[in-house]
Design a protein around this motif. Structure first.
Motif, PDB file in Angstrom:
ATOM      1  N   TYR A 191       0.927  -1.250   0.051  1.00 21.55           N
ATOM      2  CA  TYR A 191       0.089  -0.121   0.156  1.00 21.55           C
ATOM      3  C   TYR A 191       0.772   1.362  -0.353  1.00 21.55           C
ATOM      4  CZ  TYR A 191      -3.720  -3.152   1.280  1.00 21.55           C
ATOM      5  OH  TYR A 191      -4.680  -4.374   1.374  1.00 21.55           O
ATOM      6  N   CYS A 192       0.396   2.133  -0.850  1.00 22.65           N
ATOM      7  CA  CYS A 192       1.008   3.360  -0.730  1.00 22.65           C
ATOM      8  C   CYS A 192       0.975   4.322   0.664  1.00 22.65           C
ATOM      9  CB  CYS A 192       0.726   4.401  -2.004  1.00 22.65           C
ATOM     10  SG  CYS A 192       1.474   6.123  -1.801  1.00 22.65           S
ATOM     11  N   GLY A 193       2.161   4.694   1.288  1.00 20.09           N
ATOM     12  CA  GLY A 193       2.017   5.281   2.432  1.00 20.09           C
ATOM     13  C   GLY A 193       1.747   6.873   2.358  1.00 20.09           C
ATOM     14  N   ARG A 194       1.380   7.159   1.136  1.00 16.61           N
ATOM     15  CA  ARG A 194       0.560   8.578   0.997  1.00 16.61           C
ATOM     16  C   ARG A 194      -1.047   8.327   0.737  1.00 16.61           C
ATOM     17  NH1 ARG A 194       2.364  13.936  -1.520  1.00 16.61           N
ATOM     18  NH2 ARG A 194       4.511  12.959  -1.616  1.00 16.61           N
ATOM     19  N   CYS A 195      -1.110   7.721  -0.323  1.00 17.47           N
ATOM     20  CA  CYS A 195      -2.521   7.758  -0.985  1.00 17.47           C
ATOM     21  C   CYS A 195      -3.253   6.409  -0.565  1.00 17.47           C
ATOM     22  CB  CYS A 195      -2.433   8.141  -2.465  1.00 17.47           C
ATOM     23  SG  CYS A 195      -2.163   6.484  -3.342  1.00 17.47           S
ATOM     24  N   GLY A 196      -2.583   5.604  -0.078  1.00 20.30           N
ATOM     25  CA  GLY A 196      -3.203   4.151   0.535  1.00 20.30           C
ATOM     26  C   GLY A 196      -3.235   3.244  -0.736  1.00 20.30           C
ATOM     27  N   VAL A 197      -3.351   3.652  -1.942  1.00 20.63           N
ATOM     28  CA  VAL A 197      -3.720   2.656  -3.030  1.00 20.63           C
ATOM     29  C   VAL A 197      -2.673   1.496  -3.053  1.00 20.63           C
ATOM     30  CG1 VAL A 197      -3.556   2.420  -5.583  1.00 20.63           C
ATOM     31  CG2 VAL A 197      -4.887   4.530  -4.411  1.00 20.63           C
TER      32      VAL A 197
END
Lengths: 299, 428
Positions: free
Chosen positions: A49-55
């Protein structure tokens, strides 16, 4: 260092060679390794998961299985992300050339290069397509193998520049009654599984595991090794990335782990991938199993 | 600390959203094994505050004495404690000087003797009582700090701004459970204290029940194994955390209690934990993704905020789907607690409207609450509602009772925030 461009996301000046913006932290070029595919942030967690946008990062290649049938049998391939890598940088292709001939390619993206997953995908697809078209227009197996490697190498080279070169290994097999032709650059392998199992390829790598041949814009002209082999009896050709053979390096070990390769290619490929996962799955795992029948090559 | 108590998080949700969907709901079940409960390692501190205002005279003060004595009996050896009497001011009852003292057979007896001499005489200024408790706890920053506050009346001897300042002074310093005895206290006042100080509020209509209740409360306090636990919630950039609510065992909206905890993350206080299970409803509004894309809409961790130590973590996910069968399904647990929150709101709104004389609105709200309570299996709530309204189960119509006991109204209000759990565990 000089400023060569601006960040496409925030217009902050970017220096040559930088992959990520110093200001907003996002990838300067789309698809940079370690960059989120949704927002470009260099903040991907180990769980995908992306630590910024969660995707969550794309999973289309996390696990794939393919099968191709001819009159002589059905070949199968399985490719899996493994347990440690956030994405699958291996790629594979299988194609029926004619009623009795199957061509397969396995490529392993070089992890230290940028966009290795794009490199391997491009090489496998280009190589397999070239094998089919060359063989169908009458080229000999060795010549077709060499042309396919050259086309795949050229296609991968166009993905980058010398300084920014996506790279991958390459191994192909053409399996037709009575004859097997393999070609390779790098450390992906082919094995003969039958009476008297044998490794068909010799790694292009130093003892320390450094590749001495690969496909990429920084590789120069790729001169593959090509070998033709005429088995005495029935069996199967196994083509794989090091994610599998690291756990089963010798031909004897590989053959012992795949006793029914000739009769059950898909279950064999699945079982081998499972075995690599159970052993730790440290790398991406890709394996093709192509059954072989003895007989005179049709021509 | 050698042995960390064990926490687990379970996430119940339907992660599938329709194309363009933005709102993600999940219920998190946080469970503490309270492994340390058998041999609590953490230091504990307890302050018992007894209202000794003039209105406590007659039967109430006698029962309050017994209750406070029962609480003292429940304290383990070694626990630091004090007894405070509250009027318009706060008075040290035991020990006589302003400090906490360690429990042992001798100090427990001395405390009970002092409690036995309590007399009811004076006013009510709860903020000042709490402020004294906060000061008593001050030398014990790492202890599990708990106070019991008992009152029977309104907070009428201090200005509301002073009360608010006192509460702000106490926030985060200790956990306080509040008990109202009789029918002259104000639910809203005690709820404000218990909400702010992460405790409970309960009505004790009959003073005779105080003793058992105090003993139970002190026992629970002694069972707490870890203090100052927080939920740390990470959300994606450009997402909005719409709310974080405790929904079980009681409703408590924690949304406004956030303190920032690093990039895109905030801490929500939950107080101290023994072996227990609580549930939280989290709602996040995210930027819609493309169909097939999966997003971590929230990453919830149980942490010790001071050290950042992580006890457990869980993912709230969003996955956009063009399959309506997937995206329209509502998770049973989310639905259950959404209903419980609605029920509490209907009751509180209804009682407020009744107080303000808007009988039509009160009837509508309380009537709907009665129907909802029955449907959701809140039998106690339904019973308490029946003390306030006449409900016809056949027609679903409700009528306000003409004469309602004050205690019945208080009980309904105070207990409106207590939720029922789902009886069977849904497979999610």
């Amino acid at each position: 260092m000089t400023i060569t461009s601006m960040c496409p996301h925030c217009a902050y000046p970017v220096l040559a060679g930088e992959a990520f913006c110093e200001d907003c932290g996002r990838a300067i070029r789309p698809g940079a390794p370690g960059a989120c595919t949704a927002c470009g942030a260099a903040a991907l967690g180990q769980d995908g998961y992306c630590g910024r946008c969660g995707v969550r990062q794309p999973t289309g290649r996390d696990h794939t299985e393919i099968q191709v049938a001819t009159q002589t049998g059905t070949a199968a391939g399985v490719s899996d992300r493994g347990l440690r890598h956030s994405r699958n940088e291996d790629a594979m292709a299988l194609a029926a050339v004619d009623d009795v001939t199957i061509a397969g390619v396995v490529c392993d993206g070089v992890s230290s290069s940028p966009r290795p997953d794009a490199a391997s995908q491009t090489a496998a697809e280009t190589g397999a397509a070239a094998l089919v078209s060359e063989l169908r227009t009458g080229a000999g197996h060795v010549r077709a193998t060499r042309i396919a490697v050259a086309r795949a190498a050229a296609a991968v080279a166009t993905l980058g520049t010398f300084e920014d070169a996506p790279a991958c290994t390459y191994v192909s097999a053409i399996v037709t009654p009575g004859r097997v032709t393999v070609g390779w650059a790098g450390d992906s392998r082919a094995y003969w599984l039958g009476a008297g199992p044998v490794r068909l390829t010799a790694d292009d790598a130093t003892d320390g595991g450094m590749l001495t041949a690969w496909l990429g814009a920084d590789a120069g002209e790729v001169l593959p090794q090509v070998k033709t082999f005429e088995p005495d009896g029935p069996g199967a050709v196994l083509v794989c990335s090091d994610g599998l053979w690291n756990y089963l390096p010798s031909a004897a070990e590989m053959a012992a782990a795949a006793p029914h390769a000739a009769g059950s290619p898909l279950p064999t490929a699945q079982a081998l991938v499972r075995l690599a996962l159970q052993a730790g799955g440290r790398d991406n795992i890709t394996v093709l199993v192509i059954p072989f029948e003895k007989g005179s090559p049709l021509q | 600390m050698t042995e960390q108590p064990g926490f687990t998080i379970r996430v119940d949700q339907n992660k599938y959203l329709p194309a363009g969907g933005k709102e993600v709901h999940a219920v998190l079940t946080v469970e503490s094994t309270g492994a340390a409960q058998a041999a609590p390692a953490a230091q504990a501190a307890e302050v018992v505050i007894v209202d000794t205002s003039g209105s406590m005279a007659y039967g109430k003060i006698a029962e309050a004495r017994k209750a406070a004595q029962a609480a003292v009996d429940t304290l383990r050896d070694g626990v630091f404690f004090a007894i405070v009497a509250g009027t318009a001011h706060a008075h040290m009852i035991f020990p006589p000087e302003q400090r906490l003292i360690q429990a042992d057979p001798h100090t427990r007896q001395a405390a009970k003797d002092a409690i036995g001499r309590l007399q009811a005489d004076g006013g009510t200024a709860m903020g000042r009582w709490l402020r004294l408790a906060a000061d008593l706890f001050q030398p014990f920053p790492h202890a599990i700090k708990h106070a019991i506050l008992l009152t029977d009346g309104k907070n009428e001897h201090q200005k509301s701004w002073e009360f608010d300042a006192d509460l702000a002074y106490c926030t985060g310093k200790f956990v306080c459970d509040c008990r109202g005895v009789g029918d002259a206290w104000v639910v809203a006042e005690l709820r404000k204290i218990s909400s702010t100080l992460l405790g409970t509020v309960m009505d004790i209509p009959d003073p005779k029940d105080l003793e058992a209740d105090f003993r139970a409360m002190a026992q629970t306090a002694m069972g707490k194994a870890v203090a100052d636990v927080a939920l740390r919630v990470w959300t994606p950039q450009n997402a909005r955390l719409k709310f974080v609510k405790q929904v079980s065992p009681t409703l408590e909206d924690l949304t406004a209690r956030r303190t920032e905890a690093g990039p895109q993350a905030g801490d929500y206080p939950t107080g101290s934990w023994g072996a227990e299970s609580r549930e939280y409803h989290v709602c996040v509004e995210v930027q819609p993704g493309v169909v097939g894309q999966e997003m971590r809409a929230a990453w919830v961790k149980v942490v010790a905020p001071e050290t950042g130590f992580q006890y457990a973590a869980g993912n709230v996910l969003a996955l956009w789907s063009d399959d309506l069968a997937q995206s329209t399904r509502i998770n049973q647990r989310v639905a259950h607690y959404t209903g419980q929150a609605e029920l509490a709101e209907l009751i509180q709104d209804g009682l407020q409207a009744r107080k303000e004389g808007d009988l039509e609105l009160a009837t509508a709200r309380l009537g709907r609450a009665r129907g909802l309570a029955e449907k959701a299996g809140n039998e106690e709530t339904a019973r308490l509602l029946d003390n306030v309204i006449d409900f016809d189960p056949d027609t679903g119509t409700a009528r306000l009772k003409r004469n309602v006991e004050k205690a019945a109204e208080i009980a309904l209000d105070a207990r409106s925030v207590r939720t029922t759990r789902l009886r069977k565990d849904p497979e999610s």
